[in-house]
Design a protein around this motif. Structure first.
Motif, PDB file in Angstrom:
ATOM      1  N   VAL A 145       0.859  -1.185   0.000  1.00  0.00           N
ATOM      2  CA  VAL A 145       0.000   0.000   0.000  1.00  0.00           C
ATOM      3  C   VAL A 145       0.893   1.233   0.000  1.00  0.00           C
ATOM      4  CG1 VAL A 145      -1.938   1.160   1.112  1.00  0.00           C
ATOM      5  CG2 VAL A 145      -1.638  -1.314   1.397  1.00  0.00           C
ATOM      6  N   THR A 146       0.698   2.115  -0.976  1.00  0.00           N
ATOM      7  CA  THR A 146       1.572   3.278  -1.126  1.00  0.00           C
ATOM      8  C   THR A 146       0.773   4.498  -1.556  1.00  0.00           C
ATOM      9  OG1 THR A 146       3.546   4.117  -2.241  1.00  0.00           O
ATOM     10  CG2 THR A 146       2.104   2.674  -3.508  1.00  0.00           C
ATOM     11  N   GLY A 147       1.416   5.655  -1.415  1.00  0.00           N
ATOM     12  CA  GLY A 147       0.763   6.894  -1.826  1.00  0.00           C
ATOM     13  C   GLY A 147       0.951   7.228  -3.283  1.00  0.00           C
ATOM     14  N   GLY A 148       1.862   6.540  -3.945  1.00  0.00           N
ATOM     15  CA  GLY A 148       2.081   6.795  -5.362  1.00  0.00           C
ATOM     16  C   GLY A 148       3.118   5.841  -5.916  1.00  0.00           C
ATOM     17  N   LEU A 149       2.944   5.439  -7.164  1.00  0.00           N
ATOM     18  CA  LEU A 149       3.868   4.497  -7.788  1.00  0.00           C
ATOM     19  C   LEU A 149       5.175   5.198  -8.151  1.00  0.00           C
ATOM     20  CD1 LEU A 149       1.436   2.572 -10.153  1.00  0.00           C
ATOM     21  CD2 LEU A 149       2.302   1.855  -7.934  1.00  0.00           C
ATOM     22  N   ASP A 150       6.280   4.561  -7.777  1.00  0.00           N
ATOM     23  CA  ASP A 150       7.599   5.069  -8.119  1.00  0.00           C
ATOM     24  C   ASP A 150       8.557   3.891  -8.194  1.00  0.00           C
ATOM     25  OD1 ASP A 150       7.771   4.345  -5.473  1.00  0.00           O
ATOM     26  OD2 ASP A 150       8.842   6.136  -4.835  1.00  0.00           O
ATOM     27  N   GLU A 151       9.839   4.194  -8.262  1.00  0.00           N
ATOM     28  CA  GLU A 151      10.820   3.124  -8.315  1.00  0.00           C
ATOM     29  C   GLU A 151      10.797   2.270  -7.054  1.00  0.00           C
ATOM     30  OE1 GLU A 151      12.694   2.038 -10.715  1.00  0.00           O
ATOM     31  OE2 GLU A 151      11.798   3.504 -12.068  1.00  0.00           O
ATOM     32  N   GLY A 152      10.322   2.850  -5.931  1.00  0.00           N
ATOM     33  CA  GLY A 152      10.206   2.071  -4.699  1.00  0.00           C
ATOM     34  C   GLY A 152       9.219   0.931  -4.837  1.00  0.00           C
ATOM     35  N   ALA A 153       8.142   1.174  -5.593  1.00  0.00           N
ATOM     36  CA  ALA A 153       7.174   0.102  -5.818  1.00  0.00           C
ATOM     37  C   ALA A 153       7.781  -1.012  -6.644  1.00  0.00           C
ATOM     38  CB  ALA A 153       5.933   0.669  -6.506  1.00  0.00           C
ATOM     39  N   LEU A 154       8.563  -0.625  -7.661  1.00  0.00           N
ATOM     40  CA  LEU A 154       9.230  -1.640  -8.466  1.00  0.00           C
ATOM     41  C   LEU A 154      10.253  -2.425  -7.638  1.00  0.00           C
ATOM     42  CD1 LEU A 154       9.827   0.225 -11.859  1.00  0.00           C
ATOM     43  CD2 LEU A 154       8.223  -1.628 -11.389  1.00  0.00           C
ATOM     44  N   SER A 155      10.946  -1.724  -6.741  1.00  0.00           N
ATOM     45  CA  SER A 155      11.916  -2.411  -5.882  1.00  0.00           C
ATOM     46  C   SER A 155      11.219  -3.427  -4.996  1.00  0.00           C
ATOM     47  CB  SER A 155      12.655  -1.382  -5.020  1.00  0.00           C
ATOM     48  OG  SER A 155      13.379  -0.479  -5.819  1.00  0.00           O
ATOM     49  N   THR A 156      10.037  -3.056  -4.503  1.00  0.00           N
ATOM     50  CA  THR A 156       9.273  -3.991  -3.682  1.00  0.00           C
ATOM     51  C   THR A 156       8.924  -5.243  -4.462  1.00  0.00           C
ATOM     52  OG1 THR A 156       8.340  -2.144  -2.431  1.00  0.00           O
ATOM     53  CG2 THR A 156       7.193  -4.251  -2.278  1.00  0.00           C
ATOM     54  N   MET A 157       8.506  -5.038  -5.707  1.00  0.00           N
ATOM     55  CA  MET A 157       8.170  -6.177  -6.551  1.00  0.00           C
ATOM     56  C   MET A 157       9.386  -7.074  -6.785  1.00  0.00           C
ATOM     57  SD  MET A 157       5.090  -6.686  -7.755  1.00  0.00           S
ATOM     58  CE  MET A 157       5.525  -7.503  -9.295  1.00  0.00           C
ATOM     59  N   ARG A 158      10.513  -6.446  -7.091  1.00  0.00           N
ATOM     60  CA  ARG A 158      11.709  -7.239  -7.405  1.00  0.00           C
ATOM     61  C   ARG A 158      12.210  -8.031  -6.200  1.00  0.00           C
ATOM     62  NH1 ARG A 158      13.493  -2.123  -9.756  1.00  0.00           N
ATOM     63  NH2 ARG A 158      13.022  -2.089 -11.994  1.00  0.00           N
ATOM     64  N   LEU A 159      12.201  -7.407  -5.020  1.00  0.00           N
ATOM     65  CA  LEU A 159      12.784  -8.041  -3.839  1.00  0.00           C
ATOM     66  C   LEU A 159      11.838  -9.012  -3.144  1.00  0.00           C
ATOM     67  CD1 LEU A 159      14.704  -5.029  -2.257  1.00  0.00           C
ATOM     68  CD2 LEU A 159      15.675  -7.011  -3.404  1.00  0.00           C
ATOM     69  N   LEU A 160      10.555  -8.653  -3.080  1.00  0.00           N
ATOM     70  CA  LEU A 160       9.619  -9.467  -2.316  1.00  0.00           C
ATOM     71  C   LEU A 160       8.657 -10.270  -3.183  1.00  0.00           C
ATOM     72  CD1 LEU A 160       8.640  -6.942   0.524  1.00  0.00           C
ATOM     73  CD2 LEU A 160      10.406  -8.700   0.562  1.00  0.00           C
ATOM     74  N   GLY A 161       8.337  -9.767  -4.383  1.00  0.00           N
ATOM     75  CA  GLY A 161       7.336 -10.420  -5.209  1.00  0.00           C
ATOM     76  C   GLY A 161       7.676 -11.851  -5.562  1.00  0.00           C
ATOM     77  N   ARG A 162       8.969 -12.154  -5.691  1.00  0.00           N
ATOM     78  CA  ARG A 162       9.360 -13.514  -6.076  1.00  0.00           C
ATOM     79  C   ARG A 162       9.069 -14.531  -4.973  1.00  0.00           C
ATOM     80  NH1 ARG A 162      15.699 -12.112  -6.408  1.00  0.00           N
ATOM     81  NH2 ARG A 162      14.726 -10.210  -7.232  1.00  0.00           N
ATOM     82  N   ASP A 163       8.866 -14.066  -3.734  1.00  0.00           N
ATOM     83  CA  ASP A 163       8.611 -14.969  -2.609  1.00  0.00           C
ATOM     84  C   ASP A 163       7.118 -15.185  -2.364  1.00  0.00           C
ATOM     85  OD1 ASP A 163      11.369 -15.185  -2.051  1.00  0.00           O
ATOM     86  OD2 ASP A 163      11.312 -13.268  -0.981  1.00  0.00           O
ATOM     87  N   PHE A 164       6.267 -14.573  -3.168  1.00  0.00           N
ATOM     88  CA  PHE A 164       4.825 -14.691  -2.993  1.00  0.00           C
ATOM     89  C   PHE A 164       4.181 -15.120  -4.309  1.00  0.00           C
ATOM     90  CE2 PHE A 164       6.159 -11.932   0.390  1.00  0.00           C
ATOM     91  CZ  PHE A 164       5.353 -12.268   1.461  1.00  0.00           C
ATOM     92  N   SER A 165       3.066 -15.832  -4.168  1.00  0.00           N
ATOM     93  CA  SER A 165       2.360 -16.297  -5.357  1.00  0.00           C
ATOM     94  C   SER A 165       1.667 -15.154  -6.083  1.00  0.00           C
ATOM     95  CB  SER A 165       1.335 -17.360  -4.958  1.00  0.00           C
ATOM     96  OG  SER A 165       0.555 -17.759  -6.062  1.00  0.00           O
ATOM     97  N   ARG A 166       1.175 -14.170  -5.354  1.00  0.00           N
ATOM     98  CA  ARG A 166       0.440 -13.066  -5.967  1.00  0.00           C
ATOM     99  C   ARG A 166       0.802 -11.772  -5.247  1.00  0.00           C
ATOM    100  NH1 ARG A 166      -1.565 -11.962 -10.648  1.00  0.00           N
ATOM    101  NH2 ARG A 166      -2.697 -13.943 -10.706  1.00  0.00           N
ATOM    102  N   THR A 167       0.983 -10.699  -6.014  1.00  0.00           N
ATOM    103  CA  THR A 167       1.291  -9.381  -5.459  1.00  0.00           C
ATOM    104  C   THR A 167       0.178  -8.410  -5.828  1.00  0.00           C
ATOM    105  OG1 THR A 167       3.673  -9.740  -5.587  1.00  0.00           O
ATOM    106  CG2 THR A 167       2.919  -7.464  -5.421  1.00  0.00           C
ATOM    107  N   VAL A 168      -0.299  -7.673  -4.837  1.00  0.00           N
ATOM    108  CA  VAL A 168      -1.327  -6.656  -5.035  1.00  0.00           C
ATOM    109  C   VAL A 168      -0.739  -5.319  -4.602  1.00  0.00           C
ATOM    110  CG1 VAL A 168      -3.644  -5.869  -4.427  1.00  0.00           C
ATOM    111  CG2 VAL A 168      -3.166  -8.326  -4.589  1.00  0.00           C
ATOM    112  N   VAL A 169      -0.802  -4.315  -5.471  1.00  0.00           N
ATOM    113  CA  VAL A 169      -0.312  -2.977  -5.163  1.00  0.00           C
ATOM    114  C   VAL A 169      -1.504  -2.040  -5.061  1.00  0.00           C
ATOM    115  CG1 VAL A 169       1.187  -1.077  -5.875  1.00  0.00           C
ATOM    116  CG2 VAL A 169       1.845  -3.447  -6.384  1.00  0.00           C
ATOM    117  N   MET A 170      -1.700  -1.448  -3.886  1.00  0.00           N
ATOM    118  CA  MET A 170      -2.790  -0.513  -3.646  1.00  0.00           C
ATOM    119  C   MET A 170      -2.218   0.909  -3.651  1.00  0.00           C
ATOM    120  SD  MET A 170      -4.744  -2.661  -0.610  1.00  0.00           S
ATOM    121  CE  MET A 170      -6.194  -1.604  -0.594  1.00  0.00           C
ATOM    122  N   VAL A 171      -2.747   1.763  -4.542  1.00  0.00           N
ATOM    123  CA  VAL A 171      -2.174   3.084  -4.764  1.00  0.00           C
ATOM    124  C   VAL A 171      -3.220   4.149  -4.457  1.00  0.00           C
ATOM    125  CG1 VAL A 171      -0.942   4.558  -6.382  1.00  0.00           C
ATOM    126  CG2 VAL A 171      -0.773   2.065  -6.595  1.00  0.00           C
TER     127      VAL A 171
END
Length: 391
Positions: A319-345
């Motif tokens: 959950v974030t206030g706006g999409l930026d490179e931080g959101a992509l970093s979250t996906m790269r670092l943590l997304g691989r450890d989860f079956s599904r990723t949901v980003v709430m903006v």
């Protein structure tokens, strides 16, 4: 100390004494002495009576959500008869309730309502009790009762639809996706009893053999694990209202996943919260009640530290206030450890970043102009189901 009426009586008494000295009228002196004596006797009375007052308070409920109403019941008891008692009970940050009673003998009960406008932890009390003499010339104020804590959780918006996850840990090569986790917990191992363990998990056959209590250690199934990561970087929220929308989004996701059979865990920032024994849902809501933004937070370091803890499971919600490179970093670092990723903006993100998230398989949920999450969540979940079915 004297009340406003008492100070007025002392002033009149002083004026009468001056007139008595000037004119020699005995009636002036008598009246002055009577007024002075009334104030002195009043001070003595309130000084003796205040120690006889006790106060107890009950909050119903002690935890509420934004917009809820909490009933506070205050009981004042006195071992001796008291006159002109005033009780002021403050909910710091929300308001003050004031009660007055002409006579207090037996326990007296007063109730007032607190409208929980904003989330947070609010101190209730201690109350300030004022006892006056029967003529209202003297009073004594002091604190009574303890300080209670009113915890106001963020508003929880009901959501519809659960993210699609795979039924088993990908490490064992499961292939069939499901739309909800299997409830309950899996047996993991046996261990010795520790203080605070649930006695319902005692393994009695093993306990009888070893002559000591043995506990069944359970483990949450992989697909039922969920992590809700709330972005608390102040730079991502141009106004305070945007962060409140994000907090409500995190609360809605945690509540929805919990009701859907997941075991959600909230992560905010190092030092703010962490894994603790007990109810994870309750811990998450307690944290969301008081969380604030943090300036100059090292997002990359936070994510790396979180990943070192070995997180992983069925669903990651960011959950974030706006999409930026931080959101992509979250996906790269943590997304691989989860079956599904949901980003709430909450706000609009850069188009390139949003496209990159979609290509990476993330489900993007946008808050509405009024801060509501339910319509966007439902649309995003239905779209992800269609994509999964087509795949």
């Amino acid at each position: 100390m004297p009340t406003a009426r008492g100070w007025a009586a002392l002033g009149v008494a002083g004026a009468l004494l001056v007139l008595w000295i000037g004119f020699g009228e005995v009636e002036l002196m008598t009246t002055a002495v009577f007024l002075l004596a009334a104030v002195v006797v009043g001070l003595a009375l309130v000084g003796l009576r205040t120690s006889a007052v006790t106060l107890t308070r009950r909050l119903s409920p002690a935890q509420a959500h934004e917009g809820d109403t909490v009933i506070v019941e205050v009981e004042v008891a006195a071992t001796r008869r008291l006159h002109n008692v005033i009780v002021e009970d403050a909910v710091h940050g929300l308001g003050v309730a004031r009660f007055a009673a002409a006579i207090v003998g037996r326990p007296a009960v007063a109730r007032y309502e607190v409208h929980c406008r904003w989330r947070g932890a609010y101190a209730v009390g201690p109350a300030e009790v004022t006892v006056m003499d029967p003529f209202g010339l003297s009073e004594r104020r002091y604190r009574a009762g303890t300080t209670d804590r009113l915890l106001v959780y963020p508003l929880v918006e009901p959501l519809t639809g659960l993210p699609e996850v795979r039924g088993l840990d990908p490490a064992v090569h499961a292939a069939r996706p499901t739309f909800a986790p299997h409830g309950g917990e899996d047996f993991f191992t046996l261990r010795e009893y520790q203080v605070g363990d649930d006695l319902r998990r005692v393994h009695w056959p093993s306990s009888a053999k070893r002559d000591s209590l043995i506990i069944k250690q359970l483990e949450i199934p992989w697909q039922a694990r969920a992590l809700v990561l709330l972005d608390v970087r102040a730079e991502r929220y141009p106004v305070d209202e945007a962060f409140e929308y994000a907090v409500r989004g995190a609360a809605a996701a945690i509540s929805h996943l919990h009701e859907g059979g997941f075991s959600p865990e909230l992560w905010v920032a190092p030092g703010v919260n962490g894994p603790r024994p007990g109810n994870r849902y309750q811990q998450a809501m307690d944290t969301l009640a008081t969380v604030r933004t943090i300036r100059n937070l090292d997002h990359q370091r936070t994510l790396a530290r979180l990943r070192r803890k070995g997180v992983g499971g069925g669903v990651l919600v960011f959950v974030t206030g706006g999409l930026d490179e931080g959101a992509l970093s979250t996906m790269r670092l943590l997304g691989r450890d989860f079956s599904r990723t949901v980003v709430m903006v909450v706000g609009d993100g850069e188009g390139a970043v949003s496209t990159a998230l979609q290509r990476a398989g993330a489900v993007t949920v946008m808050a509405g102009p009024d801060g509501r999450w339910a319509p966007g969540w439902k649309t995003a979940m239905e779209a992800s189901w269609s994509t999964a079915s087509a795949g």
